[in-house]
Design a protein around this motif. Structure first.
Motif, PDB file in Angstrom:
ATOM      1  N   PRO A  47      -2.524   3.387  -5.277  1.00 11.09           N
ATOM      2  CA  PRO A  47      -2.270   4.580  -4.738  1.00 11.09           C
ATOM      3  C   PRO A  47      -3.440   5.626  -3.334  1.00 11.09           C
ATOM      4  O   PRO A  47      -4.229   5.772  -3.891  1.00 11.09           O
ATOM      5  N   ILE A  48      -3.106   5.570  -1.750  1.00 10.43           N
ATOM      6  CA  ILE A  48      -3.421   6.093  -0.429  1.00 10.43           C
ATOM      7  C   ILE A  48      -3.743   7.102  -0.374  1.00 10.43           C
ATOM      8  O   ILE A  48      -4.076   7.362   0.439  1.00 10.43           O
ATOM      9  N   PHE A  49      -2.516   7.778  -1.310  1.00 11.75           N
ATOM     10  CA  PHE A  49      -3.143   9.529  -1.032  1.00 11.75           C
ATOM     11  C   PHE A  49      -4.112   9.964  -1.309  1.00 11.75           C
ATOM     12  O   PHE A  49      -4.745  11.011  -0.896  1.00 11.75           O
ATOM     13  N   TYR A  50      -3.830  10.171  -2.620  1.00  9.75           N
ATOM     14  CA  TYR A  50      -5.030  11.246  -3.586  1.00  9.75           C
ATOM     15  C   TYR A  50      -6.514   9.943  -4.406  1.00  9.75           C
ATOM     16  O   TYR A  50      -6.148   9.074  -4.244  1.00  9.75           O
ATOM     17  N   LYS A  51      -7.460  10.942  -4.013  1.00  9.00           N
ATOM     18  CA  LYS A  51      -8.687  10.969  -3.664  1.00  9.00           C
ATOM     19  C   LYS A  51      -9.446  11.123  -5.120  1.00  9.00           C
ATOM     20  O   LYS A  51     -10.217  10.766  -5.124  1.00  9.00           O
ATOM     21  N   ASP A  52      -8.915  12.182  -6.020  1.00  3.93           N
ATOM     22  CA  ASP A  52     -10.172  12.546  -6.497  1.00  3.93           C
ATOM     23  C   ASP A  52      -9.275  12.050  -7.599  1.00  3.93           C
ATOM     24  O   ASP A  52      -9.128  13.244  -8.785  1.00  3.93           O
ATOM     25  N   VAL A  53      -8.814  10.856  -8.230  1.00  2.00           N
ATOM     26  CA  VAL A  53      -8.234  10.341  -9.031  1.00  2.00           C
ATOM     27  C   VAL A  53      -9.416   9.726  -9.853  1.00  2.00           C
ATOM     28  O   VAL A  53     -10.288   8.332  -9.512  1.00  2.00           O
ATOM     29  N   VAL A  57      -9.847   5.180  -2.940  1.00  2.00           N
ATOM     30  CA  VAL A  57      -9.993   4.952  -3.910  1.00  2.00           C
ATOM     31  C   VAL A  57     -10.150   3.565  -5.278  1.00  2.00           C
ATOM     32  O   VAL A  57     -10.603   2.634  -3.857  1.00  2.00           O
ATOM     33  N   LYS A  58     -11.125   3.459  -5.461  1.00  6.61           N
ATOM     34  CA  LYS A  58     -11.641   2.489  -5.733  1.00  6.61           C
ATOM     35  C   LYS A  58     -11.018   1.591  -6.888  1.00  6.61           C
ATOM     36  O   LYS A  58     -10.566   2.299  -7.878  1.00  6.61           O
ATOM     37  N   ALA A 111       1.317  -1.026  -0.306  1.00  9.16           N
ATOM     38  CA  ALA A 111      -0.493  -0.018   0.531  1.00  9.16           C
ATOM     39  C   ALA A 111       0.710   0.864  -0.006  1.00  9.16           C
ATOM     40  O   ALA A 111       1.549   0.943   1.323  1.00  9.16           O
ATOM     41  N   ALA A 112       0.884   1.666  -1.168  1.00  9.88           N
ATOM     42  CA  ALA A 112       1.867   2.959  -1.248  1.00  9.88           C
ATOM     43  C   ALA A 112       1.756   3.638  -2.569  1.00  9.88           C
ATOM     44  O   ALA A 112       0.463   3.964  -2.998  1.00  9.88           O
ATOM     45  N   SER A 113       1.353   5.290  -2.002  1.00 13.76           N
ATOM     46  CA  SER A 113       1.225   6.209  -3.338  1.00 13.76           C
ATOM     47  C   SER A 113       2.545   6.822  -4.241  1.00 13.76           C
ATOM     48  O   SER A 113       2.457   6.861  -5.358  1.00 13.76           O
ATOM     49  N   ALA A 114       4.343   6.733  -3.557  1.00 10.62           N
ATOM     50  CA  ALA A 114       4.536   6.743  -4.893  1.00 10.62           C
ATOM     51  C   ALA A 114       5.403   5.827  -5.651  1.00 10.62           C
ATOM     52  O   ALA A 114       5.315   4.062  -4.690  1.00 10.62           O
ATOM     53  N   ILE A 115       5.500   5.291  -6.719  1.00 11.01           N
ATOM     54  CA  ILE A 115       5.818   4.805  -7.775  1.00 11.01           C
ATOM     55  C   ILE A 115       6.902   4.063  -7.363  1.00 11.01           C
ATOM     56  O   ILE A 115       6.990   2.452  -7.025  1.00 11.01           O
ATOM     57  N   ASP A 116       8.015   4.803  -6.628  1.00 13.15           N
ATOM     58  CA  ASP A 116       9.219   3.997  -6.754  1.00 13.15           C
ATOM     59  C   ASP A 116       9.187   3.197  -5.173  1.00 13.15           C
ATOM     60  O   ASP A 116       9.721   2.107  -5.038  1.00 13.15           O
ATOM     61  N   ASP A 117       8.933   3.293  -4.964  1.00 11.57           N
ATOM     62  CA  ASP A 117       7.835   2.448  -3.197  1.00 11.57           C
ATOM     63  C   ASP A 117       7.812   1.474  -3.351  1.00 11.57           C
ATOM     64  O   ASP A 117       7.899   0.076  -3.078  1.00 11.57           O
ATOM     65  N   ALA A 118       6.338   1.529  -4.039  1.00 11.74           N
ATOM     66  CA  ALA A 118       5.831  -0.145  -4.246  1.00 11.74           C
ATOM     67  C   ALA A 118       6.395  -0.659  -5.898  1.00 11.74           C
ATOM     68  O   ALA A 118       6.265  -1.688  -4.718  1.00 11.74           O
ATOM     69  N   ASP A 167      -3.416   4.207 -14.537  1.00 16.22           N
ATOM     70  CA  ASP A 167      -2.065   4.443 -15.135  1.00 16.22           C
ATOM     71  C   ASP A 167      -0.745   3.991 -14.513  1.00 16.22           C
ATOM     72  O   ASP A 167       0.115   3.368 -14.713  1.00 16.22           O
ATOM     73  N   TRP A 168      -1.405   4.415 -13.030  1.00 15.45           N
ATOM     74  CA  TRP A 168      -0.470   4.460 -11.804  1.00 15.45           C
ATOM     75  C   TRP A 168      -0.175   2.630 -11.673  1.00 15.45           C
ATOM     76  O   TRP A 168       0.889   2.125 -11.588  1.00 15.45           O
ATOM     77  N   PHE A 169      -0.915   1.666 -11.565  1.00 19.55           N
ATOM     78  CA  PHE A 169      -0.919   0.072 -11.415  1.00 19.55           C
ATOM     79  C   PHE A 169       0.347  -0.010 -12.703  1.00 19.55           C
ATOM     80  O   PHE A 169       0.416  -1.001 -12.206  1.00 19.55           O
TER      81      PHE A 169
END
Length: 296
Positions: free
Chosen positions: A109-115, A149-150, A82-89, A122-124
Motif C-alpha cells: 500500500p502506497i500511502f501509509y508509511k508507518d506500518v 514501504v519495504k 500500486a494502490a492503498s485500498a484493497i478494493d482497488d488492488a 496482512d494487506w497483501f
C-alpha cells in the motif's frame, strides 16, 4: 508462470500522452509491439515507468483491450498495481485475470508509511485471497524509495506459505544489492527480478530470472546479452547513471523521444514534470556519446 528461470526481460513500458493529457492508445500499442519485436519477452504496463498510479481503472481496461486487439497476448503482459485500498488492488487484479495476463506486479500500500512487516503482509494477504486462485500470480514489488514501504523477506516467506503457488516472484528495485542478494538466496524457487540494470549481471550469475526494465524501452539488446551470460556492455552502467541523474520516468520518456524522433514522448501526467528541452537534449547527447562506439 512456468519455469521462473525463463522470465526474461520485460519492458517497464512508458505511457504516451497526447497534448490534452489523454493516453495515445495507438502509439502505446505500436511501442509495445516494437519492444517485443526488439527482443523483449513481454511488457509491463502501469508500473513506475508507465506512471501506473496516474492511470485509472477504465483506462487500464481500455489499454489492455487495445493491446489484445493489437496482437499482444496476455501472457506477454505484466500489469503493475500500486494502490492503498484493497478494493482497488483487487479490482485491478481481476481485470488482469480477465485478459489472461502473465502475472501481477504489486507494490505494498502506497500511502501509509508507518506500518510494519506484519501489516504489509496482512494487506497483501487480503488482496490475494480475494482474487481468483487460477488467475495471474503475484510478483511482489519492492521499491521503498517510491512507496515508503519495504517488502521484507519475512513478508515474502509468509505469503508463500499461506498461498502456495500464488506468489511467483519478487522485483527488487531498492537499489540495495544486499537486499537483492538476500532475496536470491532465500527464494531460489521464485522469479527474482532485478530492477537496477547496473547489477543485473551479478544477479543473473546468482540465479536472477530477469528484469522488468525501463532501459528495455529502447535497449533490450543490452539486457538480453546479460541474460545470455555475456559481459555487460560498458555503456549500460553509465546509461543508467545518466537516467537516474534525473527523475527516472521523465528521463526514460525523453530517451524514447530522442531515439524515435518524437518529442511528444516526453509528456507526463501531473504530478510528474517533463524534462526541459535543455535537460532532454543533454541526456540525448550523453546517450549518443555512450553508444557511438558500442553501435559502430
Amino acid at each position: 508462470m512456468g519455469n521462473h528461470k525463463q522470465f526474461g526481460i520485460f519492458a517497464a513500458m512508458t505511457t504516451p500522452f497526447r497534448e490534452d493529457g489523454t493516453i495515445d492508445v495507438d502509439k502505446l500499442v505500436a511501442h509495445a509491439r516494437a519492444c517485443i519485436a526488439a527482443g523483449c519477452t513481454g511488457i509491463s504496463t502501469f508500473g513506475t515507468t508507465g506512471e501506473g498510479p496516474s492511470i485509472g481503472a477504465a483506462e487500464r481496461r481500455m489499454l489492455l483491450d487495445a493491446l489484445r486487439s493489437g496482437g499482444i497476448d496476455g501472457t506477454q503482459i505484466v500489469p503493475g498495481i500500486a494502490a492503498s485500498a484493497i478494493d482497488d488492488a483487487v479490482a485491478h487484479a481481476r481485470v488482469a485475470a480477465e485478459f489472461g495476463c502473465r502475472a501481477l506486479l504489486v507494490t505494498p500500500p502506497i500511502f501509509y508509511k508507518d506500518v510494519g512487516v506484519a501489516e504489509v503482509t496482512d494487506w497483501f494477504a487480503a488482496v490475494v485471497e480475494r482474487t481468483p486462485a487460477d488467475g495471474p500470480g503475484y510478483i511482489l514489488y519492492n521499491i521503498p524509495q517510491v512507496t515508503g514501504v519495504k517488502v521484507a523477506r519475512e513478508t515474502v516467506a509468509a505469503l508463500k506459505t499461506r498461498f502456495p503457488g500464488r506468489i511467483v516472484g519478487v522485483k527488487d528495485s531498492s537499489g540495495d544489492w544486499v537486499n537483492a542478494l538476500g532475496m536470491l538466496q532465500s527464494f531460489p524457487d521464485l522469479a527474482i527480478l532485478i530492477g537496477d540494470e547496473r547489477v543485473l549481471d551479478k544477479g543473473v550469475r546468482l540465479g536472477a530470472a530477469g528484469a522488468i526494465s525501463g532501459v528495455a524501452n529502447f535497449r533490450v539488446d543490452l539486457l538480453n546479452d546479460v541474460m545470455a551470460g555475456k559481459p555487460a556492455s560498458p555503456a549500460l552502467g553509465p546509461l543508467v547513471e545518466a537516467i537516474v541523474a534525473h527523475p527516472a520516468t521523465p528521463a526514460v520518456k525523453a530517451l524514447v523521444g530522442h531515439l524515435s524522433g518524437d518529442i511528444a514522448w516526453r509528456r507526463v501526467r501531473p504530478p510528474l514534470r517533463a524534462l526541459s528541452d535543455a535537460e532532454a537534449r543533454h541526456l540525448g547527447r550523453r546517450y549518443d556519446e555512450l553508444f557511438a562506439k558500442v553501435d559502430a
